[in-house]
Write an enzyme that holds these catalytic residues in place. Structure first.
Site, PDB file in Angstrom:
ATOM      1  N   PRO A 119       6.934  67.565  87.480  1.00 31.00           N
ATOM      2  CA  PRO A 119       6.414  68.906  87.777  1.00 31.00           C
ATOM      3  C   PRO A 119       4.893  68.923  87.973  1.00 31.00           C
ATOM      4  O   PRO A 119       4.347  69.885  88.511  1.00 31.00           O
ATOM      5  CB  PRO A 119       6.845  69.752  86.566  1.00 31.00           C
ATOM      6  N   GLU A 168      10.221  63.878  77.717  1.00 26.47           N
ATOM      7  CA  GLU A 168       8.936  64.563  77.912  1.00 26.47           C
ATOM      8  C   GLU A 168       8.066  63.854  78.948  1.00 26.47           C
ATOM      9  O   GLU A 168       6.965  64.308  79.244  1.00 26.47           O
ATOM     10  CB  GLU A 168       8.186  64.681  76.581  1.00 26.47           C
ATOM     11  N   ARG A 209      16.462  64.940 106.802  1.00 24.63           N
ATOM     12  CA  ARG A 209      16.657  65.852 107.933  1.00 24.63           C
ATOM     13  C   ARG A 209      15.675  65.585 109.068  1.00 24.63           C
ATOM     14  O   ARG A 209      15.928  65.957 110.207  1.00 24.63           O
ATOM     15  CB  ARG A 209      16.515  67.310 107.479  1.00 24.63           C
ATOM     16  N   ASP A 223      14.366  75.263 112.300  1.00 31.42           N
ATOM     17  CA  ASP A 223      14.724  75.881 111.036  1.00 31.42           C
ATOM     18  C   ASP A 223      13.573  76.698 110.474  1.00 31.42           C
ATOM     19  O   ASP A 223      12.445  76.630 110.933  1.00 31.42           O
ATOM     20  CB  ASP A 223      15.136  74.804 110.034  1.00 31.42           C
TER      21      ASP A 223
END
Ligand code: 6GU
Length: 215
Positions: free
Chosen positions: A87, A115, A153, A168
Site C-alpha cells: 500500500p 505487517e 490488457r 475503454d
C-alpha cells in the site's frame, strides 16, 4: 510478457488465471505466468517465514532469508524488475499499467503478507513498489492479480479487438472520460427501450450520440 509471482499463497492465483481472457492469453503464449512459493525457500526446519519485529510493535514480518533465496532464484530465470506490492507503493493507473506493458519483457511480482517484509529485502532487491489504491488489503496477492490483469490488457493480441484497451474508460482517446452507455438485445427490457439511434444503422449519428453520452 512473462510474470513470475512470489507468494506464500500460490493457490490463490490458480482460479483467476485459469479462466477467460487471461487463460486464452496464456494458451496462445502471449503471457506466461509462473508462481513461486516463498515457503519452499525457507531454510528453517519448520519452514518458518515470519518473525516478530525488532523494536516491538504489532504483528509479524516476513523474514529476509526465504524472500532473498526465492527472489535470487527467480532472478536467474527472469531479468525484469522486482516489483513489491505494498500500500506504500506508487498508485496503479491506466497510464502506469500501459507503461509497464510497453517497457518490460517480464516482471517479478513480490506479494507481501503480515505487517510487511524485512526492510533489507527492499534495500537489496526491490526495484519498484506498486499499490492498487488507498486501502489496505490482507496481502499483496489480490493486488498482484490486478496488476497482471491490467498490464496484460495492453499486450497486443490479448484482447480480441486491438483497439479495445484504448477505447475503454480512462484512456486518452475518450478524453480521459469514462465510457458511453452500452446496450444489447432485447430492444426493450423491463419497459426500458434502447435509444432508437443505436438501432438506426446510421454510423455518423451513432458516433455523435456516443460522444454526447460519455460519462
Ligand atoms: Cl499492493 N498490498 C496490500 N496489502 N494492500 C494494498 C495494496 C497492496 N494496494 C492497496 N492496498
Amino acid at each position: 510478457m512473462r510474470f513470475d509471482i512470489c507468494t506464500l499463497f500460490p493457490d490463490m492465483f490458480t482460479s483467476y488465471f485459469s479462466d477467460s481472457i487471461l487463460k486464452r492469453a496464456k494458451d496462445e503464449g502471449l503471457i506466461e505466468i509462473r508462481i513461486h512459493n516463498i515457503r519452499d525457500y525457507s531454510k528453517d526446519k519448520h519452514k518458518k517465514v515470519d518473525d516478530t519485529p525488532y523494536g516491538g510493535g504489532a504483528g509479524m514480518l516476513m523474514t529476509a532469508q526465504p524472500l532473498y533465496d526465492c527472489l535470487m532464484a527467480v532472478k536467474k530465470i527472469n531479468s525484469g524488475p522486482v516489483v513489491f506490492m505494498t500500500p506504500q507503493g506508487k498508485k496503479l493507473t491506466h497510464t502506469h499499467a500501459k507503461r509497464l506493458a510497453m517497457n518490460n519483457e517480464s516482471l517479478i511480482l513480490l506479494c507481501g503478507r503480515y505487517e510487511g517484509i524485512d526492510q533489507r529485502i527492499r534495500d537489496l532487491l526491490v526495484d519498484k513498489e506498486i499499490s492498487i489504491g488507498n486501502y489496505v488489503l490482507t496481502g499483496g496477492e489480490l493486488a498482484t492479480m490486478v496488476v497482471v490483469d491490467a498490464v496484460s490488457r495492453f499486450i497486443p493480441g490479448v484482447l480480441g479487438d486491438e483497439a479495445s484497451a484504448e477505447e475503454d474508460s480512462f484512456s486518452r482517446r475518450l478524453g480521459g472520460k469514462k465510457e458511453y452507455p452500452h446496450y444489447t438485445k432485447p430492444a426493450i427490457f423491463e419497459g426500458l427501450e434502447v435509444p432508437a439511434v443505436l438501432r438506426s444503422g446510421n454510423h455518423a449519428e451513432i458516433a455523435k450520440w456516443r460522444k454526447e453520452h460519455l460519462r
